[in-house]
Scaffold this motif. Structure first.
Motif, PDB file in Angstrom:
ATOM      1  N   PHE A   6       0.788  -1.258  -0.067  1.00 41.03           N
ATOM      2  CA  PHE A   6      -0.012  -0.084   0.090  1.00 41.03           C
ATOM      3  C   PHE A   6       0.966   1.353  -0.125  1.00 41.03           C
ATOM      4  N   HIS A   7       0.580   2.168  -0.741  1.00 38.96           N
ATOM      5  CA  HIS A   7       1.292   3.480  -0.847  1.00 38.96           C
ATOM      6  C   HIS A   7       0.434   4.588  -0.236  1.00 38.96           C
ATOM      7  N   TYR A   8       1.199   5.508   0.746  1.00 35.59           N
ATOM      8  CA  TYR A   8       0.620   6.588   1.243  1.00 35.59           C
ATOM      9  C   TYR A   8       1.921   7.580   1.223  1.00 35.59           C
ATOM     10  N   ARG A   9       1.384   9.070   1.116  1.00 35.74           N
ATOM     11  CA  ARG A   9       2.511  10.002   1.415  1.00 35.74           C
ATOM     12  C   ARG A   9       1.644  11.016   2.265  1.00 35.74           C
ATOM     13  N   SER A  10       2.566  11.625   3.050  1.00 38.20           N
ATOM     14  CA  SER A  10       2.011  12.550   4.340  1.00 38.20           C
ATOM     15  C   SER A  10       1.438  13.794   3.793  1.00 38.20           C
ATOM     16  N   ASP A  11       0.320  14.618   4.213  1.00 37.53           N
ATOM     17  CA  ASP A  11       0.047  15.780   3.751  1.00 37.53           C
ATOM     18  C   ASP A  11      -0.956  16.432   4.728  1.00 37.53           C
ATOM     19  N   ASP A  12      -0.461  17.186   5.446  1.00 37.52           N
ATOM     20  CA  ASP A  12      -1.395  17.917   6.696  1.00 37.52           C
ATOM     21  C   ASP A  12      -2.433  18.886   6.441  1.00 37.52           C
ATOM     22  N   SER A  13      -2.539  18.995   5.013  1.00 35.17           N
ATOM     23  CA  SER A  13      -3.474  20.011   4.497  1.00 35.17           C
ATOM     24  C   SER A  13      -4.870  19.572   4.885  1.00 35.17           C
ATOM     25  N   GLU A  14      -5.717  20.573   4.701  1.00 31.33           N
ATOM     26  CA  GLU A  14      -7.219  20.202   5.073  1.00 31.33           C
ATOM     27  C   GLU A  14      -7.922  20.489   3.784  1.00 31.33           C
ATOM     28  N   ASP A  15      -7.315  20.840   2.573  1.00 31.43           N
ATOM     29  CA  ASP A  15      -8.168  21.063   1.636  1.00 31.43           C
ATOM     30  C   ASP A  15      -9.248  20.173   0.876  1.00 31.43           C
ATOM     31  N   TYR A  16      -8.936  18.931   1.236  1.00 29.55           N
ATOM     32  CA  TYR A  16      -9.790  17.903   0.832  1.00 29.55           C
ATOM     33  C   TYR A  16     -10.542  17.280   1.620  1.00 29.55           C
ATOM     34  N   ARG A  17     -10.383  17.811   2.963  1.00 31.19           N
ATOM     35  CA  ARG A  17     -11.183  16.837   4.124  1.00 31.19           C
ATOM     36  C   ARG A  17     -12.654  17.190   3.900  1.00 31.19           C
ATOM     37  N   GLU A 145       4.301   7.337   0.227  1.00 30.09           N
ATOM     38  CA  GLU A 145       5.358   6.681  -0.383  1.00 30.09           C
ATOM     39  C   GLU A 145       6.332   6.149   0.614  1.00 30.09           C
ATOM     40  N   GLY A 146       6.417   4.626   0.303  1.00 24.75           N
ATOM     41  CA  GLY A 146       7.347   4.005   1.578  1.00 24.75           C
ATOM     42  C   GLY A 146       7.102   2.516   1.301  1.00 24.75           C
ATOM     43  N   ILE A 147       7.685   1.774   2.136  1.00 22.10           N
ATOM     44  CA  ILE A 147       7.882   0.228   2.359  1.00 22.10           C
ATOM     45  C   ILE A 147       7.214  -0.340   3.558  1.00 22.10           C
ATOM     46  N   SER A 148       6.888  -1.552   3.513  1.00 20.24           N
ATOM     47  CA  SER A 148       6.145  -2.112   4.655  1.00 20.24           C
ATOM     48  C   SER A 148       7.381  -2.557   5.492  1.00 20.24           C
ATOM     49  N   LEU A 149       7.192  -2.796   6.781  1.00 24.52           N
ATOM     50  CA  LEU A 149       8.179  -3.028   7.667  1.00 24.52           C
ATOM     51  C   LEU A 149       8.543  -4.482   7.471  1.00 24.52           C
ATOM     52  N   ALA A 150       7.754  -5.347   6.997  1.00 32.20           N
ATOM     53  CA  ALA A 150       7.927  -6.742   6.577  1.00 32.20           C
ATOM     54  C   ALA A 150       9.113  -6.680   5.372  1.00 32.20           C
ATOM     55  N   LYS A 151       8.931  -5.986   4.659  1.00 34.46           N
ATOM     56  CA  LYS A 151       9.858  -6.065   3.394  1.00 34.46           C
ATOM     57  C   LYS A 151      11.124  -5.488   3.934  1.00 34.46           C
ATOM     58  N   HIS A 152      11.001  -4.210   4.747  1.00 33.74           N
ATOM     59  CA  HIS A 152      12.059  -3.746   5.014  1.00 33.74           C
ATOM     60  C   HIS A 152      13.099  -4.636   5.923  1.00 33.74           C
ATOM     61  N   LEU A 186       3.629  -6.686  10.521  1.00 37.35           N
ATOM     62  CA  LEU A 186       4.731  -6.103   9.900  1.00 37.35           C
ATOM     63  C   LEU A 186       4.218  -5.600   8.602  1.00 37.35           C
ATOM     64  N   ARG A 187       3.491  -6.368   7.793  1.00 38.32           N
ATOM     65  CA  ARG A 187       3.239  -5.725   6.527  1.00 38.32           C
ATOM     66  C   ARG A 187       2.141  -4.625   6.500  1.00 38.32           C
ATOM     67  N   HIS A 188       1.621  -4.420   7.592  1.00 38.28           N
ATOM     68  CA  HIS A 188       0.666  -3.377   7.877  1.00 38.28           C
ATOM     69  C   HIS A 188       1.104  -2.068   8.602  1.00 38.28           C
ATOM     70  N   VAL A 189       2.815  -2.130   8.689  1.00 34.69           N
ATOM     71  CA  VAL A 189       3.410  -1.031   9.319  1.00 34.69           C
ATOM     72  C   VAL A 189       4.208  -0.395   8.094  1.00 34.69           C
ATOM     73  N   LEU A 190       3.849   0.677   7.671  1.00 39.36           N
ATOM     74  CA  LEU A 190       4.573   1.491   6.668  1.00 39.36           C
ATOM     75  C   LEU A 190       5.484   2.474   7.173  1.00 39.36           C
ATOM     76  N   MET A 191       6.873   2.267   6.512  1.00 40.08           N
ATOM     77  CA  MET A 191       7.954   3.510   6.799  1.00 40.08           C
ATOM     78  C   MET A 191       8.335   4.167   5.596  1.00 40.08           C
ATOM     79  N   ASN A 192       8.017   5.439   5.876  1.00 42.71           N
ATOM     80  CA  ASN A 192       8.095   6.478   4.658  1.00 42.71           C
ATOM     81  C   ASN A 192       9.423   6.997   4.385  1.00 42.71           C
TER      82      ASN A 192
END
Length: 250
Positions: A6-17, A145-152, A186-192
Protein backbone atom coordinates in the motif's frame (compact mmCIF):
# COMPACT_ATOMS: atom_id res chain seq x y z
CA UNK A 1 12.58 -1.13 -2.64
CA UNK A 2 10.13 -3.58 -4.15
CA UNK A 3 6.41 -3.23 -4.70
CA UNK A 4 4.72 -2.07 -1.47
CA UNK A 5 1.41 -3.51 -0.32
CA UNK A 6 0.00 0.00 0.00
CA UNK A 7 1.28 3.49 -0.77
CA UNK A 8 0.70 6.60 1.30
CA UNK A 9 2.28 9.99 1.43
CA UNK A 10 1.90 12.47 4.28
CA UNK A 11 0.03 15.72 3.74
CA UNK A 12 -1.48 17.69 6.60
CA UNK A 13 -3.44 20.18 4.49
CA UNK A 14 -7.19 20.34 5.01
CA UNK A 15 -8.15 21.21 1.40
CA UNK A 16 -9.83 17.88 0.67
CA UNK A 17 -11.21 17.01 4.08
CA UNK A 18 -14.87 16.26 3.33
CA UNK A 19 -18.00 15.54 5.36
CA UNK A 20 -20.01 12.40 4.66
CA UNK A 21 -20.74 13.09 0.98
CA UNK A 22 -19.99 11.34 -2.26
CA UNK A 23 -16.44 12.51 -3.02
CA UNK A 24 -16.48 12.08 -6.78
CA UNK A 25 -20.08 13.20 -7.30
CA UNK A 26 -18.98 16.60 -6.04
CA UNK A 27 -15.84 16.79 -8.20
CA UNK A 28 -16.65 14.60 -11.21
CA UNK A 29 -15.98 17.03 -14.08
CA UNK A 30 -14.90 16.37 -17.68
CA UNK A 31 -11.67 18.17 -16.87
CA UNK A 32 -9.53 16.11 -14.50
CA UNK A 33 -9.73 17.14 -10.84
CA UNK A 34 -6.09 16.14 -10.50
CA UNK A 35 -4.13 17.65 -13.46
CA UNK A 36 -0.75 16.67 -11.96
CA UNK A 37 -1.68 13.01 -11.55
CA UNK A 38 -0.67 11.91 -15.03
CA UNK A 39 2.70 13.66 -14.63
CA UNK A 40 3.49 11.95 -11.34
CA UNK A 41 2.11 8.56 -12.33
CA UNK A 42 4.66 7.33 -14.89
CA UNK A 43 5.80 4.48 -12.65
CA UNK A 44 2.35 3.28 -11.60
CA UNK A 45 1.47 1.02 -14.55
CA UNK A 46 0.27 -2.43 -13.52
CA UNK A 47 0.33 -5.81 -15.21
CA UNK A 48 -2.59 -7.23 -17.18
CA UNK A 49 -3.01 -9.88 -14.48
CA UNK A 50 -3.43 -7.15 -11.85
CA UNK A 51 -6.01 -5.40 -14.04
CA UNK A 52 -7.95 -8.65 -14.47
CA UNK A 53 -7.82 -9.28 -10.73
CA UNK A 54 -9.07 -5.78 -9.90
CA UNK A 55 -11.89 -6.18 -12.44
CA UNK A 56 -12.82 -9.47 -10.77
CA UNK A 57 -12.95 -7.74 -7.38
CA UNK A 58 -15.13 -4.97 -8.83
CA UNK A 59 -17.57 -7.55 -10.23
CA UNK A 60 -17.61 -9.22 -6.82
CA UNK A 61 -18.61 -5.92 -5.21
CA UNK A 62 -21.33 -5.29 -7.76
CA UNK A 63 -22.73 -8.80 -7.60
CA UNK A 64 -25.81 -9.47 -5.49
CA UNK A 65 -26.75 -5.80 -5.13
CA UNK A 66 -30.14 -4.23 -5.60
CA UNK A 67 -30.69 -2.20 -8.78
CA UNK A 68 -30.35 1.13 -6.93
CA UNK A 69 -27.22 0.20 -4.97
CA UNK A 70 -25.79 -1.43 -8.09
CA UNK A 71 -26.00 1.85 -10.00
CA UNK A 72 -24.37 3.73 -7.13
CA UNK A 73 -21.48 1.27 -6.92
CA UNK A 74 -21.04 1.25 -10.68
CA UNK A 75 -20.76 5.06 -10.61
CA UNK A 76 -18.10 4.90 -7.89
CA UNK A 77 -16.00 2.40 -9.83
CA UNK A 78 -16.42 4.33 -13.09
CA UNK A 79 -15.06 7.41 -11.30
CA UNK A 80 -12.04 5.48 -10.02
CA UNK A 81 -11.42 3.48 -13.19
CA UNK A 82 -9.07 6.03 -14.75
CA UNK A 83 -6.70 5.90 -11.78
CA UNK A 84 -3.88 3.41 -11.14
CA UNK A 85 -4.42 0.41 -8.89
CA UNK A 86 -1.69 0.52 -6.21
CA UNK A 87 -3.03 -2.18 -3.91
CA UNK A 88 -5.62 -4.92 -3.79
CA UNK A 89 -6.60 -7.76 -1.52
CA UNK A 90 -9.51 -9.57 0.04
CA UNK A 91 -10.89 -6.32 1.49
CA UNK A 92 -10.99 -4.32 -1.75
CA UNK A 93 -9.06 -2.25 -4.29
CA UNK A 94 -6.83 0.78 -3.66
CA UNK A 95 -6.39 3.57 -6.22
CA UNK A 96 -3.97 6.49 -6.25
CA UNK A 97 -5.97 9.60 -7.13
CA UNK A 98 -3.33 12.31 -6.62
CA UNK A 99 0.34 12.44 -5.69
CA UNK A 100 -0.60 12.49 -2.00
CA UNK A 101 -4.06 10.88 -1.79
CA UNK A 102 -5.47 7.43 -2.41
CA UNK A 103 -8.86 5.76 -2.22
CA UNK A 104 -9.68 2.36 -0.76
CA UNK A 105 -12.87 0.84 -2.21
CA UNK A 106 -14.24 -1.92 0.00
CA UNK A 107 -15.88 -5.23 -0.89
CA UNK A 108 -17.87 -5.55 2.34
CA UNK A 109 -19.81 -2.88 4.19
CA UNK A 110 -18.91 -4.36 7.58
CA UNK A 111 -15.16 -4.08 6.90
CA UNK A 112 -15.61 -0.55 5.50
CA UNK A 113 -17.43 0.62 8.65
CA UNK A 114 -14.84 -0.92 10.99
CA UNK A 115 -11.88 0.64 9.19
CA UNK A 116 -13.57 4.03 8.82
CA UNK A 117 -14.31 4.15 12.56
CA UNK A 118 -10.70 3.30 13.44
CA UNK A 119 -9.29 5.92 11.06
CA UNK A 120 -11.70 8.57 12.40
CA UNK A 121 -10.75 7.79 16.00
CA UNK A 122 -7.06 7.84 15.09
CA UNK A 123 -6.97 11.30 13.49
CA UNK A 124 -5.32 12.73 16.60
CA UNK A 125 -2.36 10.39 16.15
CA UNK A 126 0.61 10.69 13.79
CA UNK A 127 0.71 6.92 13.19
CA UNK A 128 -2.74 6.81 11.53
CA UNK A 129 -3.26 7.92 7.89
CA UNK A 130 -4.96 11.29 7.42
CA UNK A 131 -8.63 11.05 6.48
CA UNK A 132 -9.79 13.32 3.64
CA UNK A 133 -13.26 11.99 2.88
CA UNK A 134 -15.48 8.93 2.50
CA UNK A 135 -18.51 7.66 0.64
CA UNK A 136 -20.84 4.69 0.75
CA UNK A 137 -18.09 2.10 0.29
CA UNK A 138 -14.77 3.98 0.01
CA UNK A 139 -12.34 6.04 2.06
CA UNK A 140 -10.11 8.86 0.78
CA UNK A 141 -6.89 8.96 2.78
CA UNK A 142 -3.15 9.68 2.70
CA UNK A 143 -0.89 8.20 0.06
CA UNK A 144 2.49 7.59 1.69
CA UNK A 145 5.48 6.72 -0.45
CA UNK A 146 7.22 4.00 1.48
CA UNK A 147 7.91 0.34 2.18
CA UNK A 148 6.26 -2.14 4.53
CA UNK A 149 8.21 -3.04 7.65
CA UNK A 150 7.97 -6.71 6.62
CA UNK A 151 9.88 -6.05 3.39
CA UNK A 152 12.34 -3.73 5.12
CA UNK A 153 13.26 -6.32 7.77
CA UNK A 154 13.38 -9.24 5.34
CA UNK A 155 15.77 -7.27 3.16
CA UNK A 156 18.09 -6.02 5.92
CA UNK A 157 17.86 -8.95 8.35
CA UNK A 158 18.53 -6.78 11.40
CA UNK A 159 16.62 -4.31 13.55
CA UNK A 160 17.96 -1.07 15.04
CA UNK A 161 17.37 0.36 18.48
CA UNK A 162 15.75 3.47 17.00
CA UNK A 163 13.28 1.31 15.05
CA UNK A 164 12.45 -0.65 18.22
CA UNK A 165 11.77 2.66 19.99
CA UNK A 166 9.40 3.63 17.19
CA UNK A 167 7.56 0.31 17.44
CA UNK A 168 7.19 0.70 21.21
CA UNK A 169 5.79 4.21 20.66
CA UNK A 170 3.48 2.85 17.95
CA UNK A 171 2.03 0.19 20.27
CA UNK A 172 1.69 2.84 23.00
CA UNK A 173 -0.22 5.08 20.54
CA UNK A 174 -2.66 2.26 19.78
CA UNK A 175 -3.26 1.97 23.52
CA UNK A 176 -3.79 5.74 23.89
CA UNK A 177 -6.38 5.59 21.09
CA UNK A 178 -8.22 2.92 23.13
CA UNK A 179 -7.85 0.35 20.36
CA UNK A 180 -8.58 -3.06 21.85
CA UNK A 181 -6.12 -4.56 19.36
CA UNK A 182 -2.75 -3.19 20.43
CA UNK A 183 -0.98 -5.24 17.81
CA UNK A 184 -0.28 -5.24 14.07
CA UNK A 185 1.29 -7.27 11.29
CA UNK A 186 4.64 -6.14 9.95
CA UNK A 187 3.19 -5.76 6.45
CA UNK A 188 0.64 -3.32 7.82
CA UNK A 189 3.29 -0.97 9.20
CA UNK A 190 4.63 1.40 6.54
CA UNK A 191 7.92 3.27 6.75
CA UNK A 192 8.01 6.48 4.73
CA UNK A 193 11.04 8.11 3.13
CA UNK A 194 11.83 9.94 6.40
CA UNK A 195 11.76 6.66 8.36
CA UNK A 196 8.49 7.42 10.18
CA UNK A 197 5.92 4.66 10.74
CA UNK A 198 2.22 4.52 9.86
CA UNK A 199 -0.28 1.73 10.55
CA UNK A 200 -2.78 0.61 7.89
CA UNK A 201 -5.54 -2.01 7.65
CA UNK A 202 -7.28 -1.09 10.91
CA UNK A 203 -10.44 -3.18 10.55
CA UNK A 204 -9.70 -5.17 13.74
CA UNK A 205 -8.85 -2.15 15.90
CA UNK A 206 -11.99 -2.53 18.05
CA UNK A 207 -13.13 -6.08 17.23
CA UNK A 208 -10.02 -7.94 18.42
CA UNK A 209 -8.93 -7.89 22.06
CA UNK A 210 -5.14 -8.09 22.13
CA UNK A 211 -3.27 -6.02 24.75
CA UNK A 212 0.05 -7.71 23.86
CA UNK A 213 1.46 -7.51 20.29
CA UNK A 214 1.46 -11.28 19.73
CA UNK A 215 1.31 -11.04 15.94
CA UNK A 216 4.20 -8.58 15.83
CA UNK A 217 6.33 -10.75 18.13
CA UNK A 218 5.46 -13.90 16.18
CA UNK A 219 6.56 -12.39 12.88
CA UNK A 220 9.78 -11.04 14.41
CA UNK A 221 10.47 -14.52 15.78
CA UNK A 222 9.94 -16.03 12.31
CA UNK A 223 12.51 -13.57 10.97
CA UNK A 224 14.87 -14.56 13.83
CA UNK A 225 14.79 -10.99 15.10
CA UNK A 226 12.74 -11.38 18.29
CA UNK A 227 15.73 -11.79 20.65
CA UNK A 228 17.43 -8.74 19.20
CA UNK A 229 14.15 -6.83 19.40
CA UNK A 230 13.53 -7.82 23.02
CA UNK A 231 17.10 -7.00 24.07
CA UNK A 232 16.45 -3.43 22.96
CA UNK A 233 13.02 -3.44 24.66
CA UNK A 234 14.73 -4.52 27.91
CA UNK A 235 17.07 -1.55 27.68
CA UNK A 236 14.38 0.96 26.68
CA UNK A 237 11.46 -0.18 28.85
CA UNK A 238 12.21 -2.97 31.37
CA UNK A 239 8.60 -3.26 32.54
CA UNK A 240 7.43 -3.87 28.99
CA UNK A 241 10.17 -6.42 28.50
CA UNK A 242 8.88 -8.43 31.46
CA UNK A 243 5.47 -8.70 29.79
CA UNK A 244 6.71 -9.48 26.30
CA UNK A 245 9.64 -11.81 26.98
CA UNK A 246 7.35 -14.58 28.23
CA UNK A 247 5.89 -14.90 24.79
CA UNK A 248 9.29 -15.34 23.15
CA UNK A 249 10.13 -18.15 25.56
CA UNK A 250 7.21 -20.27 24.35
Amino acid sequence: MGKPYFHYRSDDSEDYRLPEITFFKRYNQKKSLFPDFEINNNNQFISSNSVKKSHFLIKKVLGGSSEVSLRKKENVFMDFKRYAVVGQGKDGVIYQVTSNRCVKVFLKEEVYKKELKAIQVGQSSSIIPRLYGYGSNYIVMEYIEGISLAKHLKKNRYITKSLVMQLINLIDELKKLNFSRQDTELRHVLMNEQGNLKVIDLKRAFSSNRPIPIKLLTELKELKLSKEFLSYVKDICPSLYQKWRKFDEK
